[in-house]
Design an enzyme around this catalytic site. Structure first.
Site, PDB file in Angstrom:
ATOM      1  N   ASP A  32     -29.108  -8.605  21.937  1.00  0.00           N
ATOM      2  CA  ASP A  32     -27.798  -8.492  21.287  1.00  0.00           C
ATOM      3  C   ASP A  32     -27.875  -9.240  19.952  1.00  0.00           C
ATOM      4  OD1 ASP A  32     -24.905  -8.359  20.832  1.00  0.00           O
ATOM      5  OD2 ASP A  32     -24.772  -7.797  22.935  1.00  0.00           O
ATOM      6  N   HIS A  34     -29.370  -7.359  17.376  1.00  0.00           N
ATOM      7  CA  HIS A  34     -28.307  -6.622  16.702  1.00  0.00           C
ATOM      8  C   HIS A  34     -27.920  -7.252  15.375  1.00  0.00           C
ATOM      9  CE1 HIS A  34     -26.882  -4.508  20.683  1.00  0.00           C
ATOM     10  NE2 HIS A  34     -28.139  -4.297  20.388  1.00  0.00           N
TER      11      HIS A  34
END
Ligand SMILES: *[C@@H]1O[C@H](CO)[C@@H](O)[C@H](O)[C@H]1NC(C)=O
Length: 400
Positions: A227, A250
């Site tokens: 993430d 991310h």
């Protein structure tokens, strides 16, 4: 001969300088002068399978209760720790937790997956965590989540909350069940030389999350996870993030903001000298598409290298990670965001995307020297409700 004399006096100079530096080195809380509590002396077993939680807790209670500087020492080896809460307030403001070994979480996620946090440092002032590895053993829980069964939400490897003047240096965080490191409601936290590592497909494993905190610095760190490498939540300000390698992951994100109607905003954030490799995003600001009084302002993204990044520069005020998201105009005011010297390659054609709120357009977006390519060609930029100015090199051409 002259050369010999010169060399010799130079050597004396260096020697004298060395002695001077030795003598003038001030005692630090981590040195031998502070009382030390070794977890092994208190019963911890470095066998990776005997729960050593009690020994860790008693070392902490002694160090925290000491009226002068004190150290918790964790020697080499693997220590199974089911849970550890290092709570203050302490009687001194120079506690060091020096870790040469690895703390290992239980591999059965049912034992700690509903506790929120695995290791907690809370209500302390003046704590240094030096070295060490935290192995969250999250793979089982990720597999559960990816199979869409109902699973515990998972534990954060390390949460630091309600604390001041905290240093984390040289810590590695592996395979956390959930977020790796969370800094919540803190002032003056410095993290340096941190390493975060988890699979690029591991769900919700943000590297470092900062929320409701002031004066957080993250330096010289390497973050690869499933993430956000760094995520910045509501109520965070005066942040400095420099010299980071991010990927997989991310990207570095401000947000998600605007989930609540009444929400503290984010301001004064500097993110500089970051290399993103194969990440979903580079530098991102995201907000939910719903009413809120939140904001993001005075943000500087400077000197970033993008290597095959899907969305190198993005403001997404219609953030929707799953189905069933709100679809109103975001109330989050985004203003004074500067992008300076951002270069490299985009993995998609749209390398710059400003999708701002129709009700509160982004203002004061400044772009200076941006050069992003897609498949060796110039990429494109897309703007909605975004105002500002561009200068210097602009590839793709600015849409502001
Ligand atoms: C912005 O944050 C930095 C730390 O990152 C701090 O040194 C500076 O004083 C802050 N500026 C303002 C105006 O608060």
């Amino acid at each position: 001969m002259a050369e010999l004399i010169f060399n010799t006096s130079l050597n004396y100079l260096i020697l004298a300088l060395g002695i001077f530096m030795l003598l003038s080195e001030s005692p630090s809380p981590a040195n031998a002068a502070s009382v030390q509590y070794n977890v092994v002396s208190l019963g911890a077993k470095a066998d990776g399978k005997t729960d050593s939680s009690k020994a860790f807790l008693s070392a902490w209670v002694s160090a925290c209760g000491s009226t002068s500087a004190a150290t918790v020492y964790v020697p080499q080896g693997r220590f199974l720790v089911q849970s550890a809460s290092f709570n203050g307030p302490c009687k001194n403001s120079a506690v060091t937790v020096r870790i040469d070994g690895t703390l290992v979480a239980p591999s059965n996620y049912n034992l700690n997956g509903n506790t929120g946090n695995w290791i907690i440092l809370s209500h302390v002032t003046g704590v240094s965590v030096i070295g060490g590895t935290l192995d969250g053993q999250g793979k089982g829980l990720w597999a559960c989540k990816l199979s869409r069964k109902s699973c515990p939400s998972g534990a954060t490897n390390l949460e630091i909350s309600n604390s001041q003047n905290v240093l984390v240096s040289g810590l590695s965080s592996l395979n956390s069940q959930m977020f790796h490191i969370v800094i919540n409601a803190c002032q003056n936290v410095k993290m340096q030389g941190v390493k975060v590592s988890a699979s690029g497909t591991s769900p919700n494993t943000d590297g470092i999350h900062i929320g409701a905190s002031t004066g957080v610095t993250i330096l010289n760190s390497k973050i690869g996870t499933g993430d956000d490498c760094v995520s910045i939540g509501p109520g965070s300000n005066n942040l400095w993030i420099e010299n980071i390698a991010c990927g997989p992951g991310h990207g570095i994100s401000i947000g998600s903001l605007g989930k609540d109607q009444q929400e503290d905003g984010v301001q004064n954030v500097t993110v500089k000298t970051v290399t993103f490799t194969g990440t979903q995003n580079g530098v991102r600001i995201k907000s939910w598409a719903r009413s809120s009084n939140s904001f993001a302002r005075n943000i500087l993204f400077q000197h970033a290298t993008m290597n095959n990044v899907q969305n190198p520069i993005i403001i997404d005020q219609n953030y929707c990670p799953d189905s069933g998201c709100p679809s109103q105009a975001s109330g989050v005011r985004v203003s004074d965001v500067t992008y300076q010297d951002i270069h490299g390659t985009s993995a998609t054609e749209v390398a710059v995307k400003f999708d701002c709120s129709s009700k509160y357009p982004c203002t004061g977006i400044r772009m200076q020297d941006v050069k992003l390519t897609y498949l060796n060609q110039v990429a494109t930029a897309s703007c909605a409700h975004a105002g500002g100015a561009a200068s210097g090199t602009e590839q793709p051409a600015s849409c502001l």
